[in-house]
Design a protein around this motif. Structure first.
Motif, PDB file in Angstrom:
ATOM      1  N   LYS A   1       0.829  -1.212   0.000  1.00  0.00           N
ATOM      2  CA  LYS A   1       0.000   0.000   0.000  1.00  0.00           C
ATOM      3  C   LYS A   1       0.858   1.254   0.000  1.00  0.00           C
ATOM      4  O   LYS A   1       0.505   2.268  -0.601  1.00  0.00           O
ATOM      5  N   GLU A   2       1.990   1.175   0.705  1.00  0.00           N
ATOM      6  CA  GLU A   2       2.888   2.327   0.772  1.00  0.00           C
ATOM      7  C   GLU A   2       3.451   2.667  -0.603  1.00  0.00           C
ATOM      8  O   GLU A   2       3.530   3.837  -0.986  1.00  0.00           O
ATOM      9  N   GLU A   3       3.814   1.631  -1.371  1.00  0.00           N
ATOM     10  CA  GLU A   3       4.328   1.854  -2.718  1.00  0.00           C
ATOM     11  C   GLU A   3       3.234   2.379  -3.641  1.00  0.00           C
ATOM     12  O   GLU A   3       3.501   3.201  -4.526  1.00  0.00           O
ATOM     13  N   GLN A   4       2.004   1.909  -3.457  1.00  0.00           N
ATOM     14  CA  GLN A   4       0.885   2.406  -4.245  1.00  0.00           C
ATOM     15  C   GLN A   4       0.660   3.896  -4.003  1.00  0.00           C
ATOM     16  O   GLN A   4       0.484   4.677  -4.942  1.00  0.00           O
ATOM     17  N   LEU A   5       0.652   4.284  -2.728  1.00  0.00           N
ATOM     18  CA  LEU A   5       0.453   5.693  -2.380  1.00  0.00           C
ATOM     19  C   LEU A   5       1.581   6.562  -2.915  1.00  0.00           C
ATOM     20  O   LEU A   5       1.348   7.681  -3.388  1.00  0.00           O
ATOM     21  N   LYS A   6       2.808   6.035  -2.860  1.00  0.00           N
ATOM     22  CA  LYS A   6       3.955   6.786  -3.367  1.00  0.00           C
ATOM     23  C   LYS A   6       3.833   7.007  -4.865  1.00  0.00           C
ATOM     24  O   LYS A   6       4.112   8.103  -5.376  1.00  0.00           O
ATOM     25  N   ALA A   7       3.395   5.960  -5.583  1.00  0.00           N
ATOM     26  CA  ALA A   7       3.223   6.080  -7.036  1.00  0.00           C
ATOM     27  C   ALA A   7       2.116   7.062  -7.379  1.00  0.00           C
ATOM     28  O   ALA A   7       2.264   7.912  -8.262  1.00  0.00           O
TER      29      ALA A   7
END
Length: 321
Positions: A240-246
């Motif tokens: 989820k953290e990588e999704q939000l960063k993207a």
């Protein structure tokens, strides 16, 4: 004021001289022109300051010499040209009642407004492509979006704008204007001038609609396609953290798209279907979609983009980067 307008109407109707036209400003709100000029001037000043600051920061900070920021610099230049093309004349009408404009200057203003708006939507599409490559093909980002490719994209956007918009003033210049020379607008908007022609203007009307549909329709379609691919790629990421960063890297661009296209769509809807809407509402909306994006784009990118926000903060503190 009434006698002044009567004189303009009489002189423009009686004469056949095409060299001079007259802009009314905002019909029905002439008595409020001075007060209307205050927010107009404020927005213009913010747009000039914001976009010049963005350009200065990108030029002077080597770490911002990247494709995303090159496209942002193009956007800032376009916004400056659109603002500078329309607002000085509008403010001269509000402050000094300087309504006269030569027919040649009117056509030049029209060309710059429409061609640079066409370029802006092309740059927004290029920025969507930039986000697509950065998120979906990050390892090939540097090899795909080289300086040469970026320059070609900018040249292509300029060429498309010129080719599509040049016919607008060209065909307009060949129409006879044998009656009123009074343009009910703050600037030389295409349809406002077409309405004054005493000839069949169906071709001008159709060309304007078709060109707009081609430009806005195609660009929006490809922007939507880019973000559908981005969404599909991001949702495959487990964290989820990588999704939000993207997604966070797309926020500024999505805001810029909404800022540009929302006023255009609203103005088009009001113009086509709002026959009962007062004329001054049409004109205020037309000014809104020309002034709002140049003011908001540098604010959005200044707030949402960390690298720019930090450097702008340092700039106004008088510190070196």
């Amino acid at each position: 004021m009434k006698s002044r307008q009567d004189n303009l109407s009489g002189s423009s109707s009686a004469g056949s001289d095409l060299s001079v036209f007259f802009l009314t400003g905002i019909p029905g709100l002439e008595a409020m022109h001075f007060w209307i000029s205050i927010p107009f001037c404020s927005v213009f000043a913010v747009a000039l300051l914001g976009n010049c600051t963005i350009l200065y920061v990108i030029k002077t900070e080597p770490s911002l010499h990247k494709p995303m920021y090159y496209f942002l610099a193009m956007l800032a230049v376009i916004d400056l040209v659109v603002s500078a093309t329309t607002m000085p004349k509008s403010l001269s009408i509000f402050w000094f009642n300087s309504r006269e404009i030569s027919f040649t200057a009117c056509l030049v203003q029209m060309f710059f407004i429409h061609s640079f708006l066409c370029m802006e939507t092309a740059v927004l599409l290029a920025m969507a492509f930039d986000r697509y490559v950065a998120i979906c093909n990050p390892l090939r980002y540097a090899t795909i979006l080289t300086n040469s490719v970026i320059a070609k994209i900018g040249l292509l956007a300029l060429t498309r704008a010129v080719l599509l918009v040049v016919p607008v003033p060209f065909f307009l210049s060949r129409l006879p204007f044998c009656q009123s020379h009074i343009i009910s607008h703050c600037f030389c908007e295409h349809m406002a001038v077409v309405k004054l022609a005493c000839a069949d203007t169906r071709f001008n009307n159709i060309y304007g609609i078709v060109a707009t549909l081609i430009i806005v329709g195609l660009d929006l379609m490809f922007i939507t396609l880019s973000y559908s691919k981005i969404l599909r790629s991001v949702l495959r990421v487990a964290s989820k953290e990588e999704q939000l960063k993207a997604f966070s890297t797309c926020v500024s661009h999505l805001c810029a798209i909404l800022i540009f296209y929302t006023p255009v769509v609203l103005s088009s809807i009001i113009h086509r279907f709002g026959h009962q809407v007062a004329p001054h509402i049409h004109i205020l909306m037309a000014n809104f979609y020309l002034l709002f994006p140049p003011m908001m784009n540098p604010i959005v990118y200044g707030v949402k983009t960390k690298q720019i926000r930090i450097r702008v903060h340092l700039l106004f503190q008088g510190k070196r980067f």
